[in-house]
Design an enzyme around this catalytic site. Sequence first.
Site, PDB file in Angstrom:
ATOM      1  N   GLU A   1      54.274 -28.099  29.879  1.00  0.00           N
ATOM      2  CA  GLU A   1      55.105 -29.249  29.486  1.00  0.00           C
ATOM      3  C   GLU A   1      55.554 -29.114  28.044  1.00  0.00           C
ATOM      4  OE1 GLU A   1      53.692 -33.232  30.260  1.00  0.00           O
ATOM      5  OE2 GLU A   1      52.555 -32.543  31.992  1.00  0.00           O
TER       6      GLU A   1
ATOM      7  N   GLU B   1      67.481 -43.879  38.723  1.00  0.00           N
ATOM      8  CA  GLU B   1      66.331 -43.735  39.616  1.00  0.00           C
ATOM      9  C   GLU B   1      65.181 -43.023  38.911  1.00  0.00           C
ATOM     10  OE1 GLU B   1      67.085 -42.121  43.606  1.00  0.00           O
ATOM     11  OE2 GLU B   1      69.154 -42.719  43.265  1.00  0.00           O
TER      12      GLU B   1
ATOM     13  N   HIS C   1      58.206 -34.759  33.316  1.00  0.00           N
ATOM     14  CA  HIS C   1      57.388 -35.174  34.462  1.00  0.00           C
ATOM     15  C   HIS C   1      56.491 -34.005  34.876  1.00  0.00           C
ATOM     16  CE1 HIS C   1      56.331 -37.435  38.028  1.00  0.00           C
ATOM     17  NE2 HIS C   1      56.481 -36.329  38.718  1.00  0.00           N
TER      18      HIS C   1
ATOM     19  N   GLY D   1      50.060 -38.596  23.399  1.00  0.00           N
ATOM     20  CA  GLY D   1      51.122 -37.989  22.591  1.00  0.00           C
ATOM     21  C   GLY D   1      51.030 -36.494  22.335  1.00  0.00           C
ATOM     22  N   THR D   2      50.493 -35.727  23.309  1.00  0.00           N
ATOM     23  CA  THR D   2      50.488 -34.274  23.064  1.00  0.00           C
ATOM     24  C   THR D   2      51.902 -33.700  23.141  1.00  0.00           C
ATOM     25  OG1 THR D   2      50.067 -33.673  25.367  1.00  0.00           O
ATOM     26  CG2 THR D   2      48.136 -33.992  23.962  1.00  0.00           C
TER      27      THR D   2
HETATM   28  C1  GRF Z   1      52.617 -36.019  30.484  1.00  0.00           C
HETATM   29  O1  GRF Z   1      51.862 -35.476  31.511  1.00  0.00           O
HETATM   30  C2  GRF Z   1      54.032 -36.224  30.926  1.00  0.00           C
HETATM   31  O2  GRF Z   1      54.449 -35.309  31.862  1.00  0.00           O
HETATM   32  C3  GRF Z   1      53.988 -37.601  31.528  1.00  0.00           C
HETATM   33  O3  GRF Z   1      53.108 -38.311  30.703  1.00  0.00           O
HETATM   34  C4  GRF Z   1      52.172 -37.432  30.130  1.00  0.00           C
HETATM   35  C5  GRF Z   1      52.182 -37.678  28.665  1.00  0.00           C
HETATM   36  O4  GRF Z   1      51.214 -36.916  27.984  1.00  0.00           O
HETATM   37  N1  GRF Z   1      55.312 -38.173  31.612  1.00  0.00           N
HETATM   38  P1  GRF Z   1      51.137 -36.935  26.408  1.00  0.00           P
HETATM   39  O5  GRF Z   1      51.005 -38.396  25.993  1.00  0.00           O
HETATM   40  O6  GRF Z   1      52.400 -36.345  25.882  1.00  0.00           O
HETATM   41  O7  GRF Z   1      49.936 -36.134  26.021  1.00  0.00           O
END
Ligand code: GRF
Length: 310
Positions: free
Chosen positions: A284, A253, A216, A119-120
């Site tokens: 991200e 998809e 992603h 959950g970062t």
């Molecule tokens: C992230 O790398 C995201 O891109 C992928 O899952 C991971 C989740 O990381 N879909 P976190 O749980 O938010 O730390």
Amino acid sequence: MRDELKNLADLYYLKILSPDMKIDIHSLSRIFSDIGIYDENIKKLANLNAPVSREVLYYIFLKAYEVDKLHTFLNALSELVDVDLNALQKFLKPLGLAYVNGLFKKDLIKIGVLVSGRGTNLQAIIDAIENGDLRAEIAVVVSNKKNAYALQRAKDHGIKTVYLPPKKDEKREDYDKRLAEILHENGVALVVLAGFLRILSPWFVHEFEGRIINIHPSLLPSFAGLYGEKVHRAVIEYGCKVTGCTVHFVDEEVDHGPIIVQKCVEVSDDDTPESLAQKVLEKEHEALVEAIKLIAEDKIKVVGRRVIRK
Ligand code: GRF
């Protein structure tokens, strides 16, 4: 919602019945074109010089609401007619609106975050909201995994959490219906997949059409369908010189819908899947908050596969 909208329209209707009324079908039709709502029926009614009946006014309110422009419409309308603000105040919240500093605004967008792990990304959203960088509210965090640390992060910030394990042999769609019920109960307008390790059924995607986003850890369409370290290993083995992350709308998809935000990082010769994952993860967090902000502030629209500024 319909009741509140009806009551709101009725308040204006009573007002425009009065002899000093300045509103007719032409002024309403003009407001619609000024704020970019195109509706054939209103145009026809204006051509016919039709009276503004209670039903017509409700229809107009409903149209504005359906295209998410009720606030803009009310702001334009308030230049023509004064309505007792105290009387309409109680209808605003259920319609997702607020009246602030003399203007009708959209209330905070309610987000439902779906998680399965650490959950970062969820934390990045929480921090942005708490810092005032993002005007939004996390209405609920749902996890399919009991021990997802994301649940703890949410609880630490007083956010409602639900652990929703799949039942034995449960069909994907049946699980998704239970999930949708939780999201609807909490008034969720935007579903954010932040490391949610389940593929959503077409049923769910339609239920929240255009209102689900995913993050992603690669530059899509490259390296779609992979998860976690596998993505970064594949990037290194392929010999890519740049990689990054993508926030996109979800369609039927996997890792495929229209792209909202992408951010790049360079791949250096000594990068390992772990080091690359770390570099991408930082991007991200920025990308996800940026994308939610664009949606919350109503700044983007989808045209075909392209997400462009409004
Ligand atoms: C992230 O790398 C995201 O891109 C992928 O899952 C991971 C989740 O990381 N879909 P976190 O749980 O938010 O730390």
